[in-house]
Design a protein around this motif. Structure first.
Motif, short mmCIF file in Angstrom:
data_model
loop_
_atom_site.label_atom_id
_atom_site.label_comp_id
_atom_site.label_asym_id
_atom_site.label_seq_id
_atom_site.Cartn_x
_atom_site.Cartn_y
_atom_site.Cartn_z
N ILE A 27 0.68 -1.16 0.07
CA ILE A 27 -0.01 -0.01 -0.14
C ILE A 27 0.98 1.47 0.00
O ILE A 27 0.62 2.16 -0.61
N VAL A 28 1.87 1.12 0.66
CA VAL A 28 3.00 2.22 0.82
C VAL A 28 3.44 2.60 -0.65
O VAL A 28 3.67 3.71 -1.03
N THR A 29 3.80 1.46 -1.21
CA THR A 29 4.62 1.69 -2.35
C THR A 29 3.44 2.08 -3.62
O THR A 29 3.78 2.85 -4.52
N ALA A 30 2.29 1.75 -3.29
CA ALA A 30 1.11 2.20 -4.40
C ALA A 30 0.87 3.50 -4.16
O ALA A 30 0.81 4.29 -5.13
N GLN A 31 0.98 3.85 -3.04
CA GLN A 31 0.50 5.39 -2.71
C GLN A 31 1.70 6.35 -3.09
O GLN A 31 1.62 7.24 -3.67
N GLU A 32 3.07 6.00 -2.98
CA GLU A 32 4.03 6.50 -3.62
C GLU A 32 4.19 6.53 -5.25
O GLU A 32 4.29 7.66 -5.72
N ASN A 33 3.80 5.57 -5.76
CA ASN A 33 3.51 5.44 -7.23
C ASN A 33 2.30 6.42 -7.66
O ASN A 33 2.50 7.13 -8.60
N LEU A 34 1.24 6.42 -6.84
CA LEU A 34 0.21 7.30 -7.38
C LEU A 34 0.48 8.78 -7.23
O LEU A 34 -0.09 9.72 -7.69
N GLY A 35 1.17 9.01 -5.90
CA GLY A 35 1.70 10.46 -5.84
C GLY A 35 2.50 10.87 -6.90
O GLY A 35 2.37 12.09 -7.29
N PHE A 36 3.47 10.08 -7.47
CA PHE A 36 4.30 10.33 -8.75
C PHE A 36 3.21 10.77 -9.82
O PHE A 36 3.38 11.86 -10.34
N VAL A 37 2.45 9.93 -9.84
CA VAL A 37 1.22 10.27 -11.19
C VAL A 37 0.66 11.36 -10.75
O VAL A 37 0.51 12.33 -11.87
N GLU A 38 0.20 11.81 -9.48
CA GLU A 38 -0.64 13.05 -9.22
C GLU A 38 0.35 14.29 -9.49
O GLU A 38 0.08 15.00 -10.00
N GLN A 98 2.53 14.50 -11.76
CA GLN A 98 2.76 14.66 -13.34
C GLN A 98 1.57 15.56 -13.78
O GLN A 98 1.90 16.16 -14.76
N LEU A 99 0.47 15.40 -13.01
CA LEU A 99 -0.83 16.33 -13.49
C LEU A 99 -0.87 17.49 -12.90
O LEU A 99 -1.77 18.21 -13.22
N THR A 100 -0.14 17.92 -12.11
CA THR A 100 -0.06 19.37 -11.29
C THR A 100 -0.07 20.50 -12.40
O THR A 100 0.72 20.53 -13.18
N GLY A 101 -1.26 21.03 -12.26
CA GLY A 101 -1.43 22.18 -13.03
C GLY A 101 -1.93 22.03 -14.58
O GLY A 101 -2.01 22.87 -15.42
N PHE A 159 -2.39 14.72 -18.73
CA PHE A 159 -1.01 14.29 -18.67
C PHE A 159 -0.56 15.23 -20.02
O PHE A 159 0.61 15.97 -19.93
N ASN A 160 -0.98 15.30 -21.10
CA ASN A 160 -0.41 15.96 -22.14
C ASN A 160 -0.67 17.47 -22.13
O ASN A 160 -0.49 17.99 -23.04
N GLY A 161 -1.23 17.94 -21.42
CA GLY A 161 -1.47 19.55 -21.06
C GLY A 161 -3.09 19.68 -21.16
O GLY A 161 -3.80 19.13 -20.25
N ALA A 199 -4.46 5.68 -21.03
CA ALA A 199 -4.13 4.42 -20.27
C ALA A 199 -4.44 4.29 -19.08
O ALA A 199 -4.78 3.37 -18.38
N PHE A 200 -4.44 5.44 -18.30
CA PHE A 200 -5.15 5.70 -17.01
C PHE A 200 -6.33 5.97 -16.81
O PHE A 200 -6.89 5.84 -15.66
#
Length: 111
Positions: free
Chosen positions: A31-42, A44-47, A51-53, A62-63
């Motif tokens: 769960i910790v690893t999944a949360q870290e990975n989902l945090g990375f994805v999040e 990438q979407l900031t702003g 994902f492509n803008g 894909a997501f």
């Protein structure tokens, strides 16, 4: 980092799957690893809207199904003690996201 592979040898989807299928201490670690990975994805979407803008791209496609999949996995995933302790009540989430959607859908479409 990708959907399937990251520097840690896993990826977003495998880490979510591991959080779903593991038990006990292994599940807590997954769960910790999944949360870290989902945090990375999040991050990438900031702003960005996608994902492509401003336009939908391959990564968005894909997501896109992931949210639906998570609702299917939710039944067992939500039984994990760390999740039960961390998630807000479902009715509050529904109200929040309905209000958020209303904000986005009530705006004029970008020109």
């Amino acid at each position: 980092m990708s959907l399937y592979k990251s520097e840690k040898g896993g990826g977003v989807l495998p880490s979510i799957w591991n959080a779903f299928i593991k038990q006990g201490k292994d599940q807590e670690e997954a769960i910790v690893t999944a949360q870290e990975n989902l945090g990375f994805v999040e991050r990438q979407l900031t702003g960005k809207k996608f994902f492509n803008g401003e336009t939908i791209g391959l990564v968005d496609l894909a997501f896109g199904w992931l949210a639906n999949l998570l609702s299917v996995l939710e039944e067992n995933f939500a039984d994990a003690p760390i999740i039960k302790e961390s998630w807000p009540p479902r009715d509050k989430l529904i109200s929040k996201y309905r209000a958020l959607r209303e904000v986005y859908t009530s705006k004029e479409a970008p020109k």
